[in-house]
Design a protein around this motif. Structure first.
Motif, PDB file in Angstrom:
ATOM      1  N   ASP A  11      -0.567  -8.492 -73.457  1.00  0.00           N
ATOM      2  CA  ASP A  11      -0.386  -8.681 -72.022  1.00  0.00           C
ATOM      3  C   ASP A  11      -1.718  -9.033 -71.373  1.00  0.00           C
ATOM      4  OD1 ASP A  11       2.246  -7.980 -72.388  1.00  0.00           O
ATOM      5  OD2 ASP A  11       2.050  -5.980 -71.531  1.00  0.00           O
ATOM      6  N   ALA A  12      -1.656  -9.860 -70.332  1.00  0.00           N
ATOM      7  CA  ALA A  12      -2.878 -10.318 -69.680  1.00  0.00           C
ATOM      8  C   ALA A  12      -2.621 -10.620 -68.213  1.00  0.00           C
ATOM      9  CB  ALA A  12      -3.386 -11.579 -70.365  1.00  0.00           C
ATOM     10  N   HIS A  13      -3.684 -10.574 -67.424  1.00  0.00           N
ATOM     11  CA  HIS A  13      -3.619 -11.090 -66.053  1.00  0.00           C
ATOM     12  C   HIS A  13      -3.881 -12.585 -66.053  1.00  0.00           C
ATOM     13  CE1 HIS A  13      -2.952  -7.532 -63.687  1.00  0.00           C
ATOM     14  NE2 HIS A  13      -3.873  -6.876 -64.387  1.00  0.00           N
ATOM     15  N   ASP A  14      -4.757 -13.053 -66.947  1.00  0.00           N
ATOM     16  CA  ASP A  14      -5.092 -14.470 -67.069  1.00  0.00           C
ATOM     17  C   ASP A  14      -4.955 -14.840 -68.539  1.00  0.00           C
ATOM     18  OD1 ASP A  14      -6.286 -16.994 -67.285  1.00  0.00           O
ATOM     19  OD2 ASP A  14      -7.821 -16.538 -65.787  1.00  0.00           O
ATOM     20  N   ALA A  15      -3.774 -15.319 -68.904  1.00  0.00           N
ATOM     21  CA  ALA A  15      -3.478 -15.617 -70.308  1.00  0.00           C
ATOM     22  C   ALA A  15      -4.446 -16.647 -70.876  1.00  0.00           C
ATOM     23  CB  ALA A  15      -2.037 -16.110 -70.448  1.00  0.00           C
ATOM     24  N   TYR A  16      -4.765 -17.667 -70.098  1.00  0.00           N
ATOM     25  CA  TYR A  16      -5.661 -18.712 -70.593  1.00  0.00           C
ATOM     26  C   TYR A  16      -7.052 -18.145 -70.888  1.00  0.00           C
ATOM     27  CZ  TYR A  16      -8.694 -22.751 -70.759  1.00  0.00           C
ATOM     28  OH  TYR A  16      -9.635 -23.666 -71.142  1.00  0.00           O
ATOM     29  N   ALA A  17      -7.640 -17.444 -69.929  1.00  0.00           N
ATOM     30  CA  ALA A  17      -9.000 -16.917 -70.114  1.00  0.00           C
ATOM     31  C   ALA A  17      -9.055 -15.961 -71.300  1.00  0.00           C
ATOM     32  CB  ALA A  17      -9.490 -16.230 -68.845  1.00  0.00           C
ATOM     33  N   LEU A  18      -8.051 -15.102 -71.422  1.00  0.00           N
ATOM     34  CA  LEU A  18      -8.073 -14.147 -72.527  1.00  0.00           C
ATOM     35  C   LEU A  18      -7.867 -14.852 -73.870  1.00  0.00           C
ATOM     36  CD1 LEU A  18      -8.685 -11.175 -72.637  1.00  0.00           C
ATOM     37  CD2 LEU A  18      -6.233 -10.708 -72.659  1.00  0.00           C
ATOM     38  N   SER A  19      -7.024 -15.881 -73.903  1.00  0.00           N
ATOM     39  CA  SER A  19      -6.845 -16.627 -75.155  1.00  0.00           C
ATOM     40  C   SER A  19      -8.138 -17.340 -75.546  1.00  0.00           C
ATOM     41  CB  SER A  19      -5.688 -17.625 -75.055  1.00  0.00           C
ATOM     42  OG  SER A  19      -6.004 -18.738 -74.248  1.00  0.00           O
ATOM     43  N   GLU A  20      -8.886 -17.831 -74.564  1.00  0.00           N
ATOM     44  CA  GLU A  20     -10.163 -18.493 -74.853  1.00  0.00           C
ATOM     45  C   GLU A  20     -11.179 -17.495 -75.411  1.00  0.00           C
ATOM     46  OE1 GLU A  20     -11.091 -21.942 -74.576  1.00  0.00           O
ATOM     47  OE2 GLU A  20      -8.894 -21.930 -74.697  1.00  0.00           O
ATOM     48  N   PHE A  21     -11.220 -16.279 -74.855  1.00  0.00           N
ATOM     49  CA  PHE A  21     -12.105 -15.239 -75.384  1.00  0.00           C
ATOM     50  C   PHE A  21     -11.773 -14.971 -76.847  1.00  0.00           C
ATOM     51  CE2 PHE A  21     -12.561 -10.726 -76.481  1.00  0.00           C
ATOM     52  CZ  PHE A  21     -13.917 -10.541 -76.316  1.00  0.00           C
ATOM     53  N   TRP A  22     -10.495 -14.725 -77.141  1.00  0.00           N
ATOM     54  CA  TRP A  22     -10.097 -14.369 -78.504  1.00  0.00           C
ATOM     55  C   TRP A  22     -10.228 -15.540 -79.467  1.00  0.00           C
ATOM     56  CZ3 TRP A  22      -9.984  -9.830 -80.579  1.00  0.00           C
ATOM     57  CH2 TRP A  22      -9.903  -8.709 -79.740  1.00  0.00           C
ATOM     58  N   LYS A  23     -10.098 -16.775 -78.999  1.00  0.00           N
ATOM     59  CA  LYS A  23     -10.354 -17.928 -79.873  1.00  0.00           C
ATOM     60  C   LYS A  23     -11.799 -17.889 -80.372  1.00  0.00           C
ATOM     61  CE  LYS A  23      -9.207 -21.906 -78.031  1.00  0.00           C
ATOM     62  NZ  LYS A  23      -8.614 -23.013 -77.236  1.00  0.00           N
ATOM     63  N   ILE A  57       0.371 -13.316 -72.739  1.00  0.00           N
ATOM     64  CA  ILE A  57       1.403 -13.556 -71.736  1.00  0.00           C
ATOM     65  C   ILE A  57       1.031 -12.814 -70.463  1.00  0.00           C
ATOM     66  CG2 ILE A  57       2.850 -11.687 -72.623  1.00  0.00           C
ATOM     67  CD1 ILE A  57       5.271 -13.520 -71.922  1.00  0.00           C
ATOM     68  N   GLU A  58       1.137 -13.519 -69.346  1.00  0.00           N
ATOM     69  CA  GLU A  58       0.751 -12.917 -68.066  1.00  0.00           C
ATOM     70  C   GLU A  58       1.797 -11.931 -67.589  1.00  0.00           C
ATOM     71  OE1 GLU A  58      -0.546 -15.826 -65.189  1.00  0.00           O
ATOM     72  OE2 GLU A  58      -2.147 -16.504 -66.539  1.00  0.00           O
ATOM     73  N   VAL A  59       1.302 -10.773 -67.169  1.00  0.00           N
ATOM     74  CA  VAL A  59       2.132  -9.712 -66.603  1.00  0.00           C
ATOM     75  C   VAL A  59       1.439  -9.197 -65.347  1.00  0.00           C
ATOM     76  CG1 VAL A  59       3.097  -9.032 -68.845  1.00  0.00           C
ATOM     77  CG2 VAL A  59       1.058  -7.887 -67.975  1.00  0.00           C
ATOM     78  N   PRO A  60       2.185  -8.662 -64.389  1.00  0.00           N
ATOM     79  CA  PRO A  60       1.559  -8.165 -63.163  1.00  0.00           C
ATOM     80  C   PRO A  60       0.933  -6.779 -63.310  1.00  0.00           C
ATOM     81  CG  PRO A  60       3.930  -7.891 -63.033  1.00  0.00           C
ATOM     82  CD  PRO A  60       3.640  -8.633 -64.324  1.00  0.00           C
ATOM     83  N   ASP A  61       1.282  -6.070 -64.377  1.00  0.00           N
ATOM     84  CA  ASP A  61       0.837  -4.687 -64.542  1.00  0.00           C
ATOM     85  C   ASP A  61      -0.635  -4.617 -64.933  1.00  0.00           C
ATOM     86  OD1 ASP A  61       3.616  -3.927 -64.315  1.00  0.00           O
ATOM     87  OD2 ASP A  61       3.825  -4.532 -66.411  1.00  0.00           O
ATOM     88  N   ASP A  62      -1.322  -3.613 -64.417  1.00  0.00           N
ATOM     89  CA  ASP A  62      -2.683  -3.325 -64.837  1.00  0.00           C
ATOM     90  C   ASP A  62      -2.649  -2.453 -66.084  1.00  0.00           C
ATOM     91  OD1 ASP A  62      -3.970  -4.653 -62.736  1.00  0.00           O
ATOM     92  OD2 ASP A  62      -3.831  -2.899 -61.431  1.00  0.00           O
TER      93      ASP A  62
END
Length: 134
Positions: A11-23, A57-62
């Motif tokens: 889960d993420a707030h910013d799926a793109y940014a987090l995927s770039e970090f993990w790449k 995947i973006e989710v609204p939850d913290d």
């Protein structure tokens, strides 16, 4: 009968940014023909060698508590301490230093959104210490 793990979802707030970090952390790549772009609510990356996939995947939850499931990373080309330094430079944060005398143990880090993961000793470090690992 059994099931196959299709991918691991984070889960993420910013799926793109987090995927770039993990790449950058794992050396994963975008799926062929399906590049991740800023604003995408779902971003999947894969290991070019094994095909393992991570889906962000973006989710609204913290995130509010410790992860019940996390990744344990074993550095491929450097020792644990050098890998931790690399990951910190990419934006990871130290959660806990669980190293013990003699070199055993691990570091617990968090990605930019607070998801914990651990960094273990490299296989070379284990071999030098005479430690057998599965």
């Amino acid at each position: 009968m059994s099931s196959l793990v299709a991918h691991t979802t984070i889960d993420a707030h910013d799926a793109y940014a987090l995927s770039e970090f993990w790449k950058r952390v794992l050396g994963y790549v975008d799926l062929d023909g399906d590049p991740n772009l800023p604003g995408h609510e779902e971003c999947m990356i894969r290991d070019p060698e094994t095909g393992h996939r991570l889906l962000f995947i973006e989710v609204p939850d913290d995130k509010v508590v410790k992860n019940r499931l996390h990744l344990d990373l074993r550095p491929r080309d450097v020792g644990r301490e050098a890998e931790v330094e690399r990951l910190l430079a990419l934006g990871a944060m130290v959660v806990a230093d669980r190293r013990v005398d003699g070199g055993a143990g691990w570091f617990t880090l968090a990605d930019p959104e607070g998801n914990e993961f651990c960094v273990l000793r490299s296989q070379d470090e284990l071999d030098a210490a005479g430690v057998a690992q599965p």
